[in-house]
Design a protein around this motif. Structure first.
Motif, PDB file in Angstrom:
ATOM      1  N   LEU A  90       0.882  -1.176   0.066  1.00 20.52           N
ATOM      2  CA  LEU A  90       0.062   0.095  -0.067  1.00 20.52           C
ATOM      3  C   LEU A  90       0.934   1.386   0.226  1.00 20.52           C
ATOM      4  CD1 LEU A  90      -2.900  -0.311   2.576  1.00 20.52           C
ATOM      5  CD2 LEU A  90      -3.093   0.434   0.192  1.00 20.52           C
ATOM      6  N   THR A  91       0.590   2.249  -0.725  1.00 21.21           N
ATOM      7  CA  THR A  91       1.195   3.441  -0.999  1.00 21.21           C
ATOM      8  C   THR A  91       0.265   4.650  -0.896  1.00 21.21           C
ATOM      9  OG1 THR A  91       1.387   3.685  -3.103  1.00 21.21           O
ATOM     10  CG2 THR A  91       3.196   2.439  -2.200  1.00 21.21           C
ATOM     11  N   VAL A  92       0.626   5.710  -0.060  1.00 20.67           N
ATOM     12  CA  VAL A  92      -0.139   6.749   0.038  1.00 20.67           C
ATOM     13  C   VAL A  92       0.675   8.017  -0.280  1.00 20.67           C
ATOM     14  CG1 VAL A  92      -1.871   8.132   1.253  1.00 20.67           C
ATOM     15  CG2 VAL A  92      -1.722   5.654   1.732  1.00 20.67           C
ATOM     16  N   ARG A  93       0.296   8.801  -1.056  1.00 28.57           N
ATOM     17  CA  ARG A  93       1.150  10.020  -1.486  1.00 28.57           C
ATOM     18  C   ARG A  93       0.190  11.367  -1.193  1.00 28.57           C
ATOM     19  NH1 ARG A  93       2.635   6.843  -5.693  1.00 28.57           N
ATOM     20  NH2 ARG A  93       4.960   6.454  -5.751  1.00 28.57           N
ATOM     21  N   SER A  94       0.509  12.209  -0.328  1.00 22.27           N
ATOM     22  CA  SER A  94      -0.266  13.411  -0.027  1.00 22.27           C
ATOM     23  C   SER A  94       0.275  14.839   0.127  1.00 22.27           C
ATOM     24  CB  SER A  94      -0.987  13.202   1.289  1.00 22.27           C
ATOM     25  OG  SER A  94      -1.748  14.253   1.677  1.00 22.27           O
ATOM     26  N   GLY A  95       0.548  15.290  -1.079  1.00 18.68           N
ATOM     27  CA  GLY A  95       1.467  16.384  -1.085  1.00 18.68           C
ATOM     28  C   GLY A  95       2.845  16.112  -1.015  1.00 18.68           C
ATOM     29  N   LYS A  96       3.740  16.362  -0.185  1.00 20.67           N
ATOM     30  CA  LYS A  96       5.248  15.967   0.177  1.00 20.67           C
ATOM     31  C   LYS A  96       5.168  14.758   0.714  1.00 20.67           C
ATOM     32  CE  LYS A  96       7.075  20.661  -0.629  1.00 20.67           C
ATOM     33  NZ  LYS A  96       8.067  21.604  -0.191  1.00 20.67           N
ATOM     34  N   THR A  97       4.237  14.434   1.497  1.00 24.80           N
ATOM     35  CA  THR A  97       4.336  13.100   2.377  1.00 24.80           C
ATOM     36  C   THR A  97       4.025  11.618   1.527  1.00 24.80           C
ATOM     37  OG1 THR A  97       3.142  14.521   4.117  1.00 24.80           O
ATOM     38  CG2 THR A  97       3.124  11.817   4.270  1.00 24.80           C
ATOM     39  N   TRP A  99       3.739   7.745   2.304  1.00 24.38           N
ATOM     40  CA  TRP A  99       3.672   6.820   3.350  1.00 24.38           C
ATOM     41  C   TRP A  99       3.568   5.159   2.653  1.00 24.38           C
ATOM     42  CZ3 TRP A  99       0.139   2.954   5.109  1.00 24.38           C
ATOM     43  CH2 TRP A  99       0.305   2.352   6.435  1.00 24.38           C
ATOM     44  N   SER A 100       4.219   4.257   3.124  1.00 22.72           N
ATOM     45  CA  SER A 100       3.894   2.999   2.717  1.00 22.72           C
ATOM     46  C   SER A 100       3.595   1.785   3.577  1.00 22.72           C
ATOM     47  CB  SER A 100       4.864   2.714   1.479  1.00 22.72           C
ATOM     48  OG  SER A 100       6.034   2.861   2.096  1.00 22.72           O
ATOM     49  N   ALA A 101       3.233   0.689   3.068  1.00 22.40           N
ATOM     50  CA  ALA A 101       3.244  -0.661   3.965  1.00 22.40           C
ATOM     51  C   ALA A 101       3.161  -1.790   3.296  1.00 22.40           C
ATOM     52  CB  ALA A 101       2.152  -0.406   4.993  1.00 22.40           C
ATOM     53  N   LEU A 102       4.034  -2.863   3.614  1.00 25.05           N
ATOM     54  CA  LEU A 102       3.696  -4.104   3.146  1.00 25.05           C
ATOM     55  C   LEU A 102       2.738  -4.738   3.724  1.00 25.05           C
ATOM     56  CD1 LEU A 102       7.622  -5.484   3.423  1.00 25.05           C
ATOM     57  CD2 LEU A 102       6.519  -4.256   1.360  1.00 25.05           C
ATOM     58  N   VAL A 103       1.964  -5.749   3.032  1.00 26.20           N
ATOM     59  CA  VAL A 103       0.834  -6.208   3.551  1.00 26.20           C
ATOM     60  C   VAL A 103       0.812  -7.644   3.302  1.00 26.20           C
ATOM     61  CG1 VAL A 103      -1.593  -6.581   3.316  1.00 26.20           C
ATOM     62  CG2 VAL A 103      -0.792  -4.233   2.736  1.00 26.20           C
ATOM     63  N   GLY A 128      13.094   1.388   2.983  1.00 23.93           N
ATOM     64  CA  GLY A 128      12.410   2.640   3.388  1.00 23.93           C
ATOM     65  C   GLY A 128      10.948   2.808   3.541  1.00 23.93           C
ATOM     66  N   ILE A 129      10.511   1.714   3.582  1.00 22.54           N
ATOM     67  CA  ILE A 129       8.962   1.362   4.098  1.00 22.54           C
ATOM     68  C   ILE A 129       8.389   1.569   5.451  1.00 22.54           C
ATOM     69  CG2 ILE A 129       6.978  -0.360   3.740  1.00 22.54           C
ATOM     70  CD1 ILE A 129       8.282  -1.598   1.437  1.00 22.54           C
ATOM     71  N   LYS A 157      11.803   1.459  14.354  1.00 24.30           N
ATOM     72  CA  LYS A 157      11.746   2.345  13.267  1.00 24.30           C
ATOM     73  C   LYS A 157      10.496   1.867  12.219  1.00 24.30           C
ATOM     74  CE  LYS A 157      15.975   4.362  13.326  1.00 24.30           C
ATOM     75  NZ  LYS A 157      17.255   4.810  12.790  1.00 24.30           N
ATOM     76  N   THR A 158      10.147   0.647  12.246  1.00 28.76           N
ATOM     77  CA  THR A 158       9.240   0.132  11.230  1.00 28.76           C
ATOM     78  C   THR A 158       7.845  -0.269  12.041  1.00 28.76           C
ATOM     79  OG1 THR A 158      10.836  -0.540   9.859  1.00 28.76           O
ATOM     80  CG2 THR A 158       8.681  -1.563   9.352  1.00 28.76           C
ATOM     81  N   LEU A 159       6.756   0.250  11.742  1.00 32.89           N
ATOM     82  CA  LEU A 159       5.555  -0.163  12.595  1.00 32.89           C
ATOM     83  C   LEU A 159       5.052  -1.509  11.875  1.00 32.89           C
ATOM     84  CD1 LEU A 159       3.564   3.122  12.172  1.00 32.89           C
ATOM     85  CD2 LEU A 159       4.615   2.189  14.390  1.00 32.89           C
TER      86      LEU A 159
END
Length: 460
Positions: A90-97, A99-103, A128-129, A157-159
């Motif tokens: 999953l990847t989310v782009r919001s402006g300069k933000t 965020w990504s996650a393996l599922v 860098g996920i 550092k990784t949730l």
């Protein structure tokens, strides 16, 4: 309204050498239940903004209105020497933000594996996920309380986060029930997701029984033997209780139509080991299992208590007594009026006078005579709070792995329907405008009036 990119606009994220865009209609083998369910789910997360917002919010994430979600399945990373292939990304782009996650998804009776999760956590860190999200039929109290323990070093550092399939299904149902999706096409997608995940062939299961060690633990308590925190049986029961209280929160959400959450202290919420330690200590020390539920606009949190010594389960709410009523009878009447239409069977009222002083009696007896609650009190004063509880018990069903869970769920729902939804918390009355008579009663003595005028700079 947030518009998501068309599939043709998507390109693989940096570092990903292979991946299939999440499809609403995946072409997979009959044996690939996990792949099919995850592809459909991730495709809906992409296409239903309201659904995505709720799921991200459950992880403590908030993105802007223009955020873009992209989802892939069967991804392969360039920076990977082990041939790992996570189920999704999953990847989310919001402006300069960004965020990504393996599922990683499991379905049916398949369990999440510690070794595999630790491999994915290393893969996420190397690429860098931000997170690894797991989805299975296991339950977590909150997404941050993962059902599988991994090396603490890997989650610095990784949730590591977790959703149960039932929690995802419940969120979709809730959005549909409260009409929380504006776009008609998005509503149709959510309804199809609900229909798909609800079908028994999908492999989604609720938590429906305690482990075999439940009977063993009850036998130890009955025999007066101590329960040891390090015992595997105790750990099994605490782990099962964690899943049961979460599943019950989802059932209450479905029954009431609003999101019901488990209420816990901040320290326990931030660190799952705190919740586990506190629950273990209470089970071993007091032979009790407990949970509190936060229901929107309810008069108070709804408690759930399991007493292994007496084989009793109870659910209740505690209300502060009205301070504008001075006598014990007047305060009790305030409570009784709220439950005047409630069937009294198995309901009890406890009056709390402070400093550990309490009296208790069945609601049925109190309705006949208030002295059933107050008559034997060896102290003066009026109650400061009332607790009304629904209590049931019985050794045979209590010891049964399935019947215990059935009774817990029935009791909590019954209490809220009979009592909880009828209760209203006391609030101090609004201040009133003072009349001329009341002003005269508080006006200064006429003898002092010249002095007051002199002090304000006016001529006497």
């Amino acid at each position: 309204m947030t518009r998501l990119s068309k599939k043709s606009d998507l390109s693989l994220p940096e570092g990903v050498v292979q991946g299939e865009p999440a499809r609403l209609f995946p072409i997979l083998s009959e044996s690939s239940k996990e792949g099919r369910a995850l592809s459909i789910l991730l495709a809906c997360v992409e296409r239903i903004p309201e659904f995505a917002n709720e799921l991200f919010a459950s992880l403590g994430l908030k993105f802007g209105r223009r955020r873009q979600v992209e989802a892939y399945t069967e991804v392969v990373f360039k920076n990977d020497g082990q041939g790992l292939r996570p189920d999704g990304l999953l990847t989310v782009r919001s402006g300069k933000t960004h965020w990504s996650a393996l599922v990683e998804a499991k379905i049916g009776s398949k369990a999440l594996e510690k070794e595999q999760l630790e491999s994915y956590l290393r893969l996420a860190k190397d690429n860098g996920i931000d997170a690894v999200i797991t989805i299975s039929n296991a339950f977590a109290v909150i997404p941050e309380h993962h059902p599988v323990k991994v090396s603490k070093q890997l989650v610095r550092k990784t949730l590591l986060l977790h959703w149960s399939w039932v929690s995802l299904l419940t969120q979709a149902k809730l959005l549909l029930e409260i009409e929380g999706i504006d776009d008609v096409d998005h509503q149709d997608l959510a309804q199809e997701l609900d229909r798909f995940l609800s079908h028994k062939s999908t492999g989604i299961k609720r938590f429906d029984q305690m482990p075999p060690t439940w009977r063993e633990i009850n036998g130890q308590v009955a025999a007066g033997a101590p329960l040891r925190p390090s015992s595997p049986s105790v750990k099994d029961v605490v782990g099962a209780w964690r899943q049961e209280i979460r599943d019950l929160a989802l059932q209450l959400t479905n029954a009431i139509g609003v999101p019901v959450k488990i209420h816990m202290p901040r320290a326990a919420k931030l660190d799952p080991s705190v919740w586990e330690r506190q629950t273990t200590e209470r089970l071993c020390g007091k032979h009790e299992l407990t949970a509190d539920y936060q229901i929107p606009n309810a008069a108070a949190p709804m408690s759930l208590i399991v007493d292994l010594k007496s084989n009793m389960i109870s659910s209740g709410m505690t209300l502060k007594a009205p301070e504008d009523r001075k006598t014990s009878q007047a305060r009790l009447n305030w409570l009784l009026r709220q439950v005047r239409k409630t069937e009294a069977t198995d309901l009890h009222v406890r009056a709390d006078y402070g400093h550990g002083r309490v009296t208790q009696a069945p609601l049925e007896d109190i309705r006949e005579d208030a002295d059933a609650l107050f008559g034997n009190a060896p102290f003066d004063g009026s109650p400061k709070a009332f607790t009304i509880t629904l209590t049931k018990g019985g050794t045979k069903r209590f010891n049964g792995a399935k019947t215990f869970v059935e009774d817990i769920e029935a009791l909590a729902t019954d209490f809220y329907e009979r009592v909880g939804q009828r209760l209203a918390a006391w609030r101090p009355p609004a201040p009133t405008v003072r009349t001329e008579r009341s002003l005269e009663q508080v006006s200064p003595n006429p003898v002092d009036e010249p002095q007051v005028e002199a002090n304000t700079g006016q001529a006497s």
